[in-house]
Design a protein around this motif. Structure first.
Motif, PDB file in Angstrom:
ATOM      1  N   VAL A 113      34.934  47.680  50.897  1.00  0.00           N
ATOM      2  CA  VAL A 113      34.653  46.247  51.012  1.00  0.00           C
ATOM      3  C   VAL A 113      35.834  45.444  51.140  1.00  0.00           C
ATOM      4  CG1 VAL A 113      32.068  46.314  50.578  1.00  0.00           C
ATOM      5  CG2 VAL A 113      33.902  46.406  48.437  1.00  0.00           C
ATOM      6  N   SER A 114      35.982  44.424  51.383  1.00  0.00           N
ATOM      7  CA  SER A 114      36.763  43.213  51.167  1.00  0.00           C
ATOM      8  C   SER A 114      36.658  43.132  49.206  1.00  0.00           C
ATOM      9  CB  SER A 114      36.572  41.871  51.763  1.00  0.00           C
ATOM     10  OG  SER A 114      35.758  41.032  51.640  1.00  0.00           O
ATOM     11  N   GLN A 115      38.049  42.081  49.099  1.00  0.00           N
ATOM     12  CA  GLN A 115      38.404  41.525  48.392  1.00  0.00           C
ATOM     13  C   GLN A 115      37.633  40.383  48.127  1.00  0.00           C
ATOM     14  OE1 GLN A 115      42.368  41.008  48.347  1.00  0.00           O
ATOM     15  NE2 GLN A 115      42.984  43.119  46.875  1.00  0.00           N
ATOM     16  N   ARG A 116      37.338  39.963  48.819  1.00  0.00           N
ATOM     17  CA  ARG A 116      36.639  38.607  48.952  1.00  0.00           C
ATOM     18  C   ARG A 116      34.839  38.901  48.779  1.00  0.00           C
ATOM     19  NH1 ARG A 116      33.240  34.866  51.529  1.00  0.00           N
ATOM     20  NH2 ARG A 116      33.495  32.486  51.280  1.00  0.00           N
ATOM     21  N   GLU A 117      34.373  39.992  49.591  1.00  0.00           N
ATOM     22  CA  GLU A 117      32.755  40.336  49.390  1.00  0.00           C
ATOM     23  C   GLU A 117      32.778  40.985  48.129  1.00  0.00           C
ATOM     24  OE1 GLU A 117      30.143  43.530  51.916  1.00  0.00           O
ATOM     25  OE2 GLU A 117      32.525  43.466  51.961  1.00  0.00           O
ATOM     26  N   MET A 118      33.862  41.730  47.526  1.00  0.00           N
ATOM     27  CA  MET A 118      34.121  42.687  45.550  1.00  0.00           C
ATOM     28  C   MET A 118      33.391  41.616  45.204  1.00  0.00           C
ATOM     29  SD  MET A 118      35.639  45.619  44.603  1.00  0.00           S
ATOM     30  CE  MET A 118      34.936  46.250  42.595  1.00  0.00           C
ATOM     31  N   SER A 119      34.224  40.497  45.494  1.00  0.00           N
ATOM     32  CA  SER A 119      34.404  39.660  43.483  1.00  0.00           C
ATOM     33  C   SER A 119      33.324  38.584  44.340  1.00  0.00           C
ATOM     34  CB  SER A 119      35.407  38.534  44.605  1.00  0.00           C
ATOM     35  OG  SER A 119      36.989  38.947  44.487  1.00  0.00           O
ATOM     36  N   LEU A 120      32.414  38.336  45.363  1.00  0.00           N
ATOM     37  CA  LEU A 120      30.626  37.355  44.946  1.00  0.00           C
ATOM     38  C   LEU A 120      30.182  38.368  44.714  1.00  0.00           C
ATOM     39  CD1 LEU A 120      31.772  35.967  48.163  1.00  0.00           C
ATOM     40  CD2 LEU A 120      32.032  34.537  46.249  1.00  0.00           C
ATOM     41  N   GLY A 121      30.166  39.722  45.319  1.00  0.00           N
ATOM     42  CA  GLY A 121      28.895  40.630  44.887  1.00  0.00           C
ATOM     43  C   GLY A 121      29.089  41.200  43.111  1.00  0.00           C
ATOM     44  N   ASN A 169      37.821  34.678  44.737  1.00  0.00           N
ATOM     45  CA  ASN A 169      39.520  35.222  44.406  1.00  0.00           C
ATOM     46  C   ASN A 169      39.866  36.647  43.108  1.00  0.00           C
ATOM     47  OD1 ASN A 169      41.155  34.087  46.452  1.00  0.00           O
ATOM     48  ND2 ASN A 169      40.705  32.381  45.567  1.00  0.00           N
ATOM     49  N   TYR A 170      39.146  36.223  42.483  1.00  0.00           N
ATOM     50  CA  TYR A 170      39.122  37.637  42.063  1.00  0.00           C
ATOM     51  C   TYR A 170      39.651  38.687  41.782  1.00  0.00           C
ATOM     52  CZ  TYR A 170      36.944  39.773  37.247  1.00  0.00           C
ATOM     53  OH  TYR A 170      36.320  40.773  35.826  1.00  0.00           O
ATOM     54  N   ILE A 171      38.971  39.999  42.250  1.00  0.00           N
ATOM     55  CA  ILE A 171      39.227  41.092  42.867  1.00  0.00           C
ATOM     56  C   ILE A 171      41.133  40.509  43.652  1.00  0.00           C
ATOM     57  CG2 ILE A 171      39.124  43.127  43.775  1.00  0.00           C
ATOM     58  CD1 ILE A 171      37.099  42.603  41.772  1.00  0.00           C
ATOM     59  N   ASN A 172      41.362  40.211  43.748  1.00  0.00           N
ATOM     60  CA  ASN A 172      42.967  39.737  44.706  1.00  0.00           C
ATOM     61  C   ASN A 172      43.687  38.690  43.624  1.00  0.00           C
ATOM     62  OD1 ASN A 172      44.589  37.696  45.506  1.00  0.00           O
ATOM     63  ND2 ASN A 172      44.879  39.325  47.235  1.00  0.00           N
ATOM     64  N   HIS A 173      43.160  38.447  42.628  1.00  0.00           N
ATOM     65  CA  HIS A 173      43.808  38.194  41.377  1.00  0.00           C
ATOM     66  C   HIS A 173      43.895  39.478  40.330  1.00  0.00           C
ATOM     67  CE1 HIS A 173      43.026  33.909  41.902  1.00  0.00           C
ATOM     68  NE2 HIS A 173      44.208  33.958  41.289  1.00  0.00           N
ATOM     69  N   ILE A 174      43.006  40.493  40.520  1.00  0.00           N
ATOM     70  CA  ILE A 174      43.831  41.553  39.722  1.00  0.00           C
ATOM     71  C   ILE A 174      44.520  42.279  40.514  1.00  0.00           C
ATOM     72  CG2 ILE A 174      42.471  43.854  38.761  1.00  0.00           C
ATOM     73  CD1 ILE A 174      39.205  42.266  38.303  1.00  0.00           C
ATOM     74  N   GLY A 210      46.404  38.714  36.839  1.00  0.00           N
ATOM     75  CA  GLY A 210      44.524  38.693  35.742  1.00  0.00           C
ATOM     76  C   GLY A 210      44.514  40.069  35.883  1.00  0.00           C
ATOM     77  N   ALA A 211      44.191  40.597  34.690  1.00  0.00           N
ATOM     78  CA  ALA A 211      43.480  41.272  34.320  1.00  0.00           C
ATOM     79  C   ALA A 211      41.372  41.487  34.162  1.00  0.00           C
ATOM     80  CB  ALA A 211      43.703  42.003  32.963  1.00  0.00           C
ATOM     81  N   PRO A 212      41.043  42.183  33.726  1.00  0.00           N
ATOM     82  CA  PRO A 212      39.429  41.705  33.330  1.00  0.00           C
ATOM     83  C   PRO A 212      39.211  41.768  32.449  1.00  0.00           C
ATOM     84  CG  PRO A 212      39.411  43.915  34.608  1.00  0.00           C
ATOM     85  CD  PRO A 212      40.875  43.257  34.656  1.00  0.00           C
TER      86      PRO A 212
END
Length: 103
Positions: free
Chosen positions: A19-27, A33-38, A43-45
């Motif tokens: 899965v892409s970063q975008r797909e996972m972020s939305l999922g 951009n959430y996963i990309n930032h991590i 950023g940290a979750p």
């Protein structure tokens, strides 16, 4: 463990899932951009974020942080199949795995 280790592990497991970063972020209900930032250490979750990430990947927290386990999802599937085998079949699988690991 450092943040970069978390980021690398996340990228490894996400890529294995295909899965892409975008797909996972939305999922997991985050911005695109959430996963990309991590993964780029911007950023940290939160703990809740880590739990959502693990749920999305279909693994436990301990499996996420088990850096020696390169494919926890596949191992979980295999383990489910193994639960249905009798002792003789398990011994055969054990010998097969031992031989494969020694090559």
């Amino acid at each position: 463990m450092e943040e970069k280790d978390f980021a690398l592990r996340l990228a490894q497991l996400r890529t294995k899932k295909g899965v892409s970063q975008r797909e996972m972020s939305l999922g997991i209900g985050q911005n695109v951009n959430y996963i990309n930032h991590i993964e780029t250490n911007q950023g940290a979750p939160s703990l809740a974020g880590i739990i959502y990430i693990c749920e999305y990947l279909g693994i436990t927290l301990s499996e996420f942080f088990d850096f020696d386990n390169n494919n926890p999802t596949k191992l979980n599937k295999i383990n489910e199949y193994l639960k249905n085998l009798d002792d003789e079949q398990l011994e055969m699988v054990e010998n097969l795995v031992k031989n494969l690991a020694n090559k």
